[in-house]
Write a protein that holds these residues in place. Structure first.
Motif, PDB file in Angstrom:
ATOM      1  N   ASN A 178      14.920  22.651 -20.887  1.00  0.00           N
ATOM      2  CA  ASN A 178      14.693  21.431 -20.123  1.00  0.00           C
ATOM      3  C   ASN A 178      14.275  21.703 -18.681  1.00  0.00           C
ATOM      4  OD1 ASN A 178      15.128  19.792 -22.303  1.00  0.00           O
ATOM      5  ND2 ASN A 178      17.275  19.438 -21.836  1.00  0.00           N
ATOM      6  N   ARG A 179      14.688  22.835 -18.133  1.00  0.00           N
ATOM      7  CA  ARG A 179      14.294  23.212 -16.768  1.00  0.00           C
ATOM      8  C   ARG A 179      12.986  23.999 -16.735  1.00  0.00           C
ATOM      9  NH1 ARG A 179      19.905  25.170 -13.881  1.00  0.00           N
ATOM     10  NH2 ARG A 179      20.832  23.096 -13.726  1.00  0.00           N
ATOM     11  N   PRO A 236       5.247  20.796 -24.101  1.00  0.00           N
ATOM     12  CA  PRO A 236       4.391  19.722 -23.576  1.00  0.00           C
ATOM     13  C   PRO A 236       5.042  19.032 -22.380  1.00  0.00           C
ATOM     14  CG  PRO A 236       5.363  19.088 -25.691  1.00  0.00           C
ATOM     15  CD  PRO A 236       5.770  20.508 -25.424  1.00  0.00           C
ATOM     16  N   ASP A 237       4.210  18.459 -21.518  1.00  0.00           N
ATOM     17  CA  ASP A 237       4.728  17.708 -20.367  1.00  0.00           C
ATOM     18  C   ASP A 237       5.653  16.603 -20.840  1.00  0.00           C
ATOM     19  OD1 ASP A 237       3.299  19.241 -18.575  1.00  0.00           O
ATOM     20  OD2 ASP A 237       1.595  17.863 -18.511  1.00  0.00           O
ATOM     21  N   GLY A 238       6.752  16.423 -20.142  1.00  0.00           N
ATOM     22  CA  GLY A 238       7.687  15.360 -20.455  1.00  0.00           C
ATOM     23  C   GLY A 238       8.673  15.690 -21.565  1.00  0.00           C
ATOM     24  N   PHE A 239       8.524  16.855 -22.182  1.00  0.00           N
ATOM     25  CA  PHE A 239       9.428  17.232 -23.281  1.00  0.00           C
ATOM     26  C   PHE A 239      10.815  17.521 -22.744  1.00  0.00           C
ATOM     27  CE2 PHE A 239      11.608  20.316 -25.912  1.00  0.00           C
ATOM     28  CZ  PHE A 239      11.472  19.776 -27.171  1.00  0.00           C
ATOM     29  N   ARG A 240      11.819  16.902 -23.372  1.00  0.00           N
ATOM     30  CA  ARG A 240      13.228  17.186 -23.068  1.00  0.00           C
ATOM     31  C   ARG A 240      13.976  17.275 -24.383  1.00  0.00           C
ATOM     32  NH1 ARG A 240      15.687  17.526 -18.689  1.00  0.00           N
ATOM     33  NH2 ARG A 240      17.650  16.637 -19.324  1.00  0.00           N
TER      34      ARG A 240
END
Length: 147
Positions: free
Chosen positions: A27-28, A42-46
């Motif tokens: 997440n970091r 990918p961008d925004g992946f959590r």
């Protein structure tokens, strides 16, 4: 006996701590563990993680799997034990949820008709034994001791 669940519980704490650390790194986008983490994700992946301890018991694992698949989880990681993974994989397959085991070694779990959503990060025991045997033969070793 009382010693078995306690032992499994201690092991679960260790694995859970490692899993939480892995999710934190993901997440970091921390590249200290996975150098190309920023490029892979990918961008925004959590990632969101839920922990359940089956104490190595198939019935407890099946109940936890029902709860997790019913709560809309995308995948299940675990179990280390093959007998538990059999139960988890059967229940998860009912909802089409992938299961990834990091320790289950029995060859039966490779049967995609029986366990269609199961995969593992360790080869089946039959492959491990064959590789060990081939290595020993290649080195000319004929007498071995196993611990």
């Amino acid at each position: 006996t009382d010693a078995v669940p306690q032992m499994l519980g201690d092991s679960f704490v260790t694995v859970a701590a490692a899993a939480m650390l892995a999710v934190l790194h993901i997440n970091r986008r921390d590249s200290s563990v996975v150098p190309d983490a920023r490029q892979l994700l990918p961008d925004g992946f959590r990632m969101v993680m839920e922990l359940r301890d089956s104490n190595g018991l198939s019935a407890a694992a099946a109940r936890a799997t029902l709860a997790m698949t019913g709560a809309g989880r995308d995948a299940i990681v675990g179990s280390f034990r093959s007998s538990v993974s059999e139960s988890v994989a059967r229940v998860a397959a009912l909802e089409g949820v992938p299961v990834v085991s990091w320790g289950s070694e029995i060859p039966q779990l490779s049967d995609k008709a029986e366990y269609p959503t199961f995969s593992r990060t360790i080869p089946p025991l039959t492959f491990q034994v064959r590789a060990m045997m081939e290595a020993l033969l290649a080195l000319g070793i004929r007498r071995v001791a196993f611990l």
